[in-house]
Design an enzyme around this catalytic site. Structure first.
Site, short mmCIF file in Angstrom:
data_model
loop_
_atom_site.label_atom_id
_atom_site.label_comp_id
_atom_site.label_asym_id
_atom_site.label_seq_id
_atom_site.Cartn_x
_atom_site.Cartn_y
_atom_site.Cartn_z
N THR A 51 0.81 -1.21 0.00
CA THR A 51 0.00 0.00 0.00
C THR A 51 0.85 1.26 0.00
O THR A 51 1.96 1.28 0.56
CB THR A 51 -0.92 0.01 1.24
OG1 THR A 51 -1.52 1.30 1.37
CG2 THR A 51 -0.14 -0.27 2.52
N TYR A 95 -1.45 0.35 10.11
CA TYR A 95 -1.75 -0.41 8.88
C TYR A 95 -0.54 -0.34 7.93
O TYR A 95 -0.02 -1.37 7.49
CB TYR A 95 -3.01 0.17 8.23
CG TYR A 95 -3.22 -0.29 6.82
CD1 TYR A 95 -3.36 -1.65 6.53
CD2 TYR A 95 -3.27 0.63 5.76
CE1 TYR A 95 -3.54 -2.07 5.21
CE2 TYR A 95 -3.45 0.21 4.46
CZ TYR A 95 -3.58 -1.14 4.19
OH TYR A 95 -3.74 -1.55 2.89
#
Ligand code: UDP
Length: 327
Positions: free
Chosen positions: A117, A141
């Protein structure tokens, strides 16, 4: 028959990857614990119900299907939740990946495509984000995904694992044929929440912060159509099958849109009013995340042709109006 183990294959991106794999001549095996995925989304190959925190269930899937490669999507992926409950992200994402990698190496399945990501970059004001940009995540995250990228390098050195890492920008849209789409429990993503508000399923869309250092004060993101995104994964798989080395690719269009611009585009596509209220910033959000790389286009031959706001919103809107998996 070439099986590919797709962790998170019942989820949003994983199910689209399964569809693309089937279309490309592979048999996707959706490995999923169905905690956030949908059994109805598993339409393109078998479901191997299991959990990445349970090594035996992973070993069983490798033994049953003898996959030639892994595509690893399964992860907790909510920025806000990762700020309030970081331990959950570190435990599940990182330990889950270690269990999966150990099982893959034990089974001799050494080609690995990983869903990473742009949240690994953090908030780098004005910096064009590409594969060489230092990764400085500002939420758990992104931190957990960065850690897994490092693990892949270690397993490469220790066990000969070959990996293609894709760092996604913001994934949006739905299957152009309307078979599968984006549906989360609970929903936290901008476009589905906005379409819900348009349909009156929610009172309004809350804009998370209008005091960012951007032109209109709202966050800027680079949106990629999920169908284009999974096409890149097929190219990544073929890359590995051809025996090329481990590599990393950013998947974005190079064009960012503010939250307000997405709201305006939705108004145009749906021809409906978008009820909006202005709220405070969401913890962990960077002001702007835009991809500055054409490497996937130049090296993998990737063509993100559906990744325009009108097409992504129109595909998501069609899916949303079909009532998704909850008929
Ligand atoms: N966003 C928003 N309101 C919402 C959900 C999201 O303003 O109800 C904003 C969010 O702050 C971010 C962008 O929309 O700038 C995309 O957020 P999303 O959760 O869809 O994806 P993320 O960027 O977290 O991967």
């Amino acid at each position: 028959m070439k099986h590919v183990l797709v962790t998170g294959g019942a989820g949003y991106i994983g199910s689209h990857a399964c569809k693309a794999l089937q279309a490309a001549g592979y048999t996707p095996v959706a490995f999923d614990n169905l905690s956030t995925g949908w059994e109805e989304a598993v339409q393109f190959g078998p479901l191997a119900r299991g959990d990445l925190m349970d090594r035996a269930s992973i070993d069983a899937a490798f033994a049953q299907y003898q996959p030639i490669a892994v595509m690893h999507f399964a992860a907790l992926s909510l920025v806000g939740e990762s700020m309030s409950d970081p331990g959950k992200y570190w435990r599940e994402n990182v330990t889950g990946a270690a269990n999966l990698l150990d099982a893959a190496v034990a089974a001799g399945c050494l080609d690995f495509v990983f869903s990473s990501t742009c949240a690994t970059y953090g908030d780098q004001d004005g910096v064009v984000l590409d594969e060489a940009t230092p990764q400085m995540p500002i939420n758990a995250y992104g931190g957990s995904k960065k850690a897994i990228e490092a693990m892949l390098a270690d397993y490469g050195a220790a066990a000969g694992l070959r990996s293609v890492i894709f760092r996604y920008f913001n994934v949006a849209g739905a299957d152009p044929e309307g078979k599968i789409g984006e549906q989360h429990r609970p929903e936290t993503h901008l476009i589905p929440l906005m379409l819900d508000a348009i349909e009156g399923k929610r009172p309004a869309l809350t804009i998370f912060g209008s005091d960012y250092p951007t032109e209109d004060g709202t966050c800027i993101r680079d949106y990629v159509h999920v169908a284009d995104l999974v096409d890149a994964h097929i190219a990544g798989l073929r890359w590995l099958e051809e025996g090329r080395g481990s590599d990393v690719f950013c998947l974005g269009t190079g064009r960012g849109f503010s939250v307000r611009e997405v709201v305006e585009a939705s108004r145009t596509v749906t021809n409906r009013d978008v009820p909006v209220v202005e709220g405070t910033r969401r913890a962990g959000d960077a002001a702007a995340l835009v991809c500055g790389s054409r490497k996937a286009v130049d090296v993998l031959g990737w063509r993100p042709e559906r990744s325009t706001l009108p097409v992504m919103i129109a595909d998501a809107w069609r899916w949303q109006q079909s009532a998704g998996y909850e008929h």
